[in-house]
Enzyme design. Structure first.
Site, PDB file in Angstrom:
ATOM      1  N   HIS A 116       5.064  11.492   4.095  1.00  0.00           N
ATOM      2  CA  HIS A 116       4.892  10.027   3.979  1.00  0.00           C
ATOM      3  C   HIS A 116       5.120   9.339   5.331  1.00  0.00           C
ATOM      4  O   HIS A 116       6.019   9.715   6.073  1.00  0.00           O
ATOM      5  CB  HIS A 116       5.910   9.522   2.952  1.00  0.00           C
ATOM      6  CG  HIS A 116       5.688   8.128   2.505  1.00  0.00           C
ATOM      7  ND1 HIS A 116       6.574   7.115   2.801  1.00  0.00           N
ATOM      8  CD2 HIS A 116       4.691   7.565   1.805  1.00  0.00           C
ATOM      9  CE1 HIS A 116       6.133   5.985   2.269  1.00  0.00           C
ATOM     10  NE2 HIS A 116       4.982   6.234   1.656  1.00  0.00           N
ATOM     11  N   SER A 140      -2.242   8.187  -0.482  1.00  0.00           N
ATOM     12  CA  SER A 140      -0.921   8.328  -1.093  1.00  0.00           C
ATOM     13  C   SER A 140      -1.125   8.865  -2.509  1.00  0.00           C
ATOM     14  O   SER A 140      -2.268   8.996  -2.971  1.00  0.00           O
ATOM     15  CB  SER A 140      -0.145   7.010  -1.076  1.00  0.00           C
ATOM     16  OG  SER A 140      -0.763   6.057  -1.867  1.00  0.00           O
ATOM     17  N   ASP A 174      -1.913  -5.611   7.124  1.00  0.00           N
ATOM     18  CA  ASP A 174      -1.462  -4.309   6.622  1.00  0.00           C
ATOM     19  C   ASP A 174      -1.243  -4.410   5.123  1.00  0.00           C
ATOM     20  O   ASP A 174      -0.354  -5.133   4.676  1.00  0.00           O
ATOM     21  CB  ASP A 174      -0.136  -3.967   7.328  1.00  0.00           C
ATOM     22  CG  ASP A 174       0.444  -2.638   6.882  1.00  0.00           C
ATOM     23  OD1 ASP A 174      -0.266  -1.858   6.237  1.00  0.00           O
ATOM     24  OD2 ASP A 174       1.618  -2.375   7.217  1.00  0.00           O
ATOM     25  N   MET A 175      -2.043  -3.729   4.360  1.00  0.00           N
ATOM     26  CA  MET A 175      -1.917  -3.877   2.905  1.00  0.00           C
ATOM     27  C   MET A 175      -2.226  -2.597   2.142  1.00  0.00           C
ATOM     28  O   MET A 175      -3.046  -1.784   2.545  1.00  0.00           O
ATOM     29  CB  MET A 175      -2.875  -4.957   2.407  1.00  0.00           C
ATOM     30  CG  MET A 175      -4.336  -4.661   2.723  1.00  0.00           C
ATOM     31  SD  MET A 175      -5.443  -5.618   1.688  1.00  0.00           S
ATOM     32  CE  MET A 175      -6.397  -4.307   0.923  1.00  0.00           C
ATOM     33  N   ALA A 176      -1.542  -2.431   1.023  1.00  0.00           N
ATOM     34  CA  ALA A 176      -1.921  -1.419   0.044  1.00  0.00           C
ATOM     35  C   ALA A 176      -3.166  -1.945  -0.671  1.00  0.00           C
ATOM     36  O   ALA A 176      -3.359  -3.168  -0.763  1.00  0.00           O
ATOM     37  CB  ALA A 176      -0.791  -1.202  -0.947  1.00  0.00           C
ATOM     38  N   LYS A 224     -13.660  -3.771  -6.432  1.00  0.00           N
ATOM     39  CA  LYS A 224     -13.664  -3.855  -4.956  1.00  0.00           C
ATOM     40  C   LYS A 224     -12.461  -3.122  -4.367  1.00  0.00           C
ATOM     41  O   LYS A 224     -12.591  -2.355  -3.408  1.00  0.00           O
ATOM     42  CB  LYS A 224     -13.671  -5.320  -4.519  1.00  0.00           C
ATOM     43  CG  LYS A 224     -14.904  -6.065  -5.016  1.00  0.00           C
ATOM     44  CD  LYS A 224     -14.879  -7.502  -4.581  1.00  0.00           C
ATOM     45  CE  LYS A 224     -16.023  -8.270  -5.219  1.00  0.00           C
ATOM     46  NZ  LYS A 224     -16.019  -9.683  -4.845  1.00  0.00           N
ATOM     47  N   GLY A 306       0.244 -11.402   9.336  1.00  0.00           N
ATOM     48  CA  GLY A 306       1.383 -10.971  10.152  1.00  0.00           C
ATOM     49  C   GLY A 306       2.304 -12.128  10.485  1.00  0.00           C
ATOM     50  O   GLY A 306       3.522 -11.956  10.590  1.00  0.00           O
ATOM     51  N   GLN A 307       1.731 -13.330  10.630  1.00  0.00           N
ATOM     52  CA  GLN A 307       2.538 -14.501  10.999  1.00  0.00           C
ATOM     53  C   GLN A 307       3.487 -14.875   9.867  1.00  0.00           C
ATOM     54  O   GLN A 307       4.544 -15.467  10.104  1.00  0.00           O
ATOM     55  CB  GLN A 307       1.606 -15.684  11.313  1.00  0.00           C
ATOM     56  CG  GLN A 307       2.311 -16.877  11.938  1.00  0.00           C
ATOM     57  CD  GLN A 307       1.360 -18.058  12.126  1.00  0.00           C
ATOM     58  OE1 GLN A 307       0.298 -18.138  11.514  1.00  0.00           O
ATOM     59  NE2 GLN A 307       1.743 -18.982  12.996  1.00  0.00           N
TER      60      GLN A 307
END
Ligand code: NAI
Length: 349
Positions: A116, A140, A174-176, A224, A306-307
């Site tokens: 991982h 994953s 950054d996302m799952a 999607k 990110g902000q």
């Protein structure tokens, strides 16, 4: 419980060394986990340490792996990770990709057979700090229902993207590909909090608000998100000749075995398409334009990706990182692990 960044990093590193990781590797893993906690991404921070410690102690993460870069072309390579810690393999693989992209304009580096890897933005932000565009995807374990399905097939398969602006700022997305990462369910469990009914389903495939009853996660936006998860599995699994789809190893199946996971890094040098300075100016312009968009009712402003972590980062920098008490107690204890994860149901606590 609030803990300074340095103290948290030290506690994590010590625990991972006690479990059997080398000082260097334990330090890198601790750095990746604290990177996540420091932004408030607790799903991929200190709360994972006990699981890693158990897997390391049981030799399911190679203590001193033989990492090897296999160049397969001027801009492509496979980073053989020997089932070492994914955090470490991906950091080193990203360093190689950065070098290749500086020399050749673009780099595609697949990390093959790793454990991982944590929050992917750690790696993409490495590229952005070097004035490059970073993109990363990884597999994953299967815990997401494909659109229309009643049982899990793909994982939470995340993607991350980072692009540099001026003055050290960057866009970092950054996302799952699930409505929420699995770690968010674990975090809700650790705090005994309800989850929204749009995140996951129970054993009957029905929406649940009880994090303890979750038996599969839902992909973002139906077909999607399902399609994105498929694409990521192809890029980080099928492409690298690794187990894919339902055959991807479960996090808790057998902690004495390597996980054989894959991750793909794509790094682009803006110089190959425009000047780096023009690119950075326009990313900065993008950030400013987004911040200037009129906010909708109920929002105080539009943030660029990110902000949204900045306020938490500032608070944690000034007042210490917030850690769940049980996790802190474990980190300061003499216990390496409690034998809590091996052969557990993938949806176990
Ligand atoms: P999230 O849902 O908290 O955030 C997703 C993205 O949306 C982030 O880029 C964030 O900056 C952005 N965002 C959130 N709120 C925003 C706002 N108000 N305005 C603008 N942008 C906003 O992230 P998620 O999906 O829960 O993922 C958490 C972490 O889990 C990630 O670091 C991911 O890489 C990691 N992960 C790792 C896995 C692995 O196997 N290594 C598997 C799954 C997830």
């Amino acid at each position: 419980m609030r803990v300074t960044k340095d103290k948290l990093k030290n506690l994590i590193q010590t625990k991972l060394e006690q479990a059997g990781l080398t000082e260097e590797h334990a330090g890198v893993v601790a750095d990746v986990l604290v990177f996540a906690d420091a932004k408030g991404i607790h799903s991929h921070g200190a709360m994972r340490v006990e699981y890693y410690a158990e897997r390391i102690a049981k030799n399911g993460i190679t203590h001193n792996p033989e990492f090897r870069l296999e160049k397969t072309g001027p801009s492509s390579a496979i980073y053989h990770a020997d089932n070492g810690s994914g955090h470490v393999a991906c950091k080193f693989a990203m360093e190689e990709a950065i070098q290749m992209a500086k020399e050749n304009g673009v780099a595609v580096v697949g990390v093959k057979k790793m454990s991982h890897s944590g929050a992917l933005s750690y790696f993409t932000e490495m590229a952005a700090r070097e004035d490059l565009v970073g993109f990363a995807v990884c597999q994953s374990d299967p815990m997401v229902v494909p659109f229309g399905g009643a049982e899990p097939y793909y994982g939470t398969n995340p993607l991350a993207f980072a692009a540099p602006g001026n003055d050290g700022k960057m866009i970092s997305f950054d996302m799952a590909t699930t409505v929420q990462a699995w770690g968010k369910i674990l975090h809700a469990r650790s705090k005994n909090e309800e989850i929204p009914d749009t995140w996951a389903v129970d054993e009957h495939g029905e929406a649940t608000t009880d994090p303890h009853k979750v038996k599969a996660l839902l992909p973002i936006s139906g077909p999607k998100g399902y399609g994105l998860g498929m694409m990521i599995d192809v890029l980080s699994g099928v492409l690298l000749g690794l187990p894919f789809g339902k055959k991807v190893s479960s996090m808790y199946h057998d902690l004495s075995e390597g996980r054989d996971l894959g991750q793909l890094h794509i790094v682009i040098n803006p110089n190959a398409f425009t000047s780096v300075q023009t690119f950075k100016d326009n990313i900065t312009q993008t950030m400013q334009d987004l911040n200037a968009v009129k906010p909708a009712k109920g929002f105080d402003q539009v943030y660029y990706p990110g902000q949204n972590y900045e306020a938490t980062e500032k608070d944690y920098e000034e007042n210490g990182i917030e850690i769940v008490d049980d996790i802190y107690d474990y980190l300061v204890s003499d216990v390496v692990h409690n034998d809590a994860y091996d052969h557990q149901d993938p949806f176990a606590d």
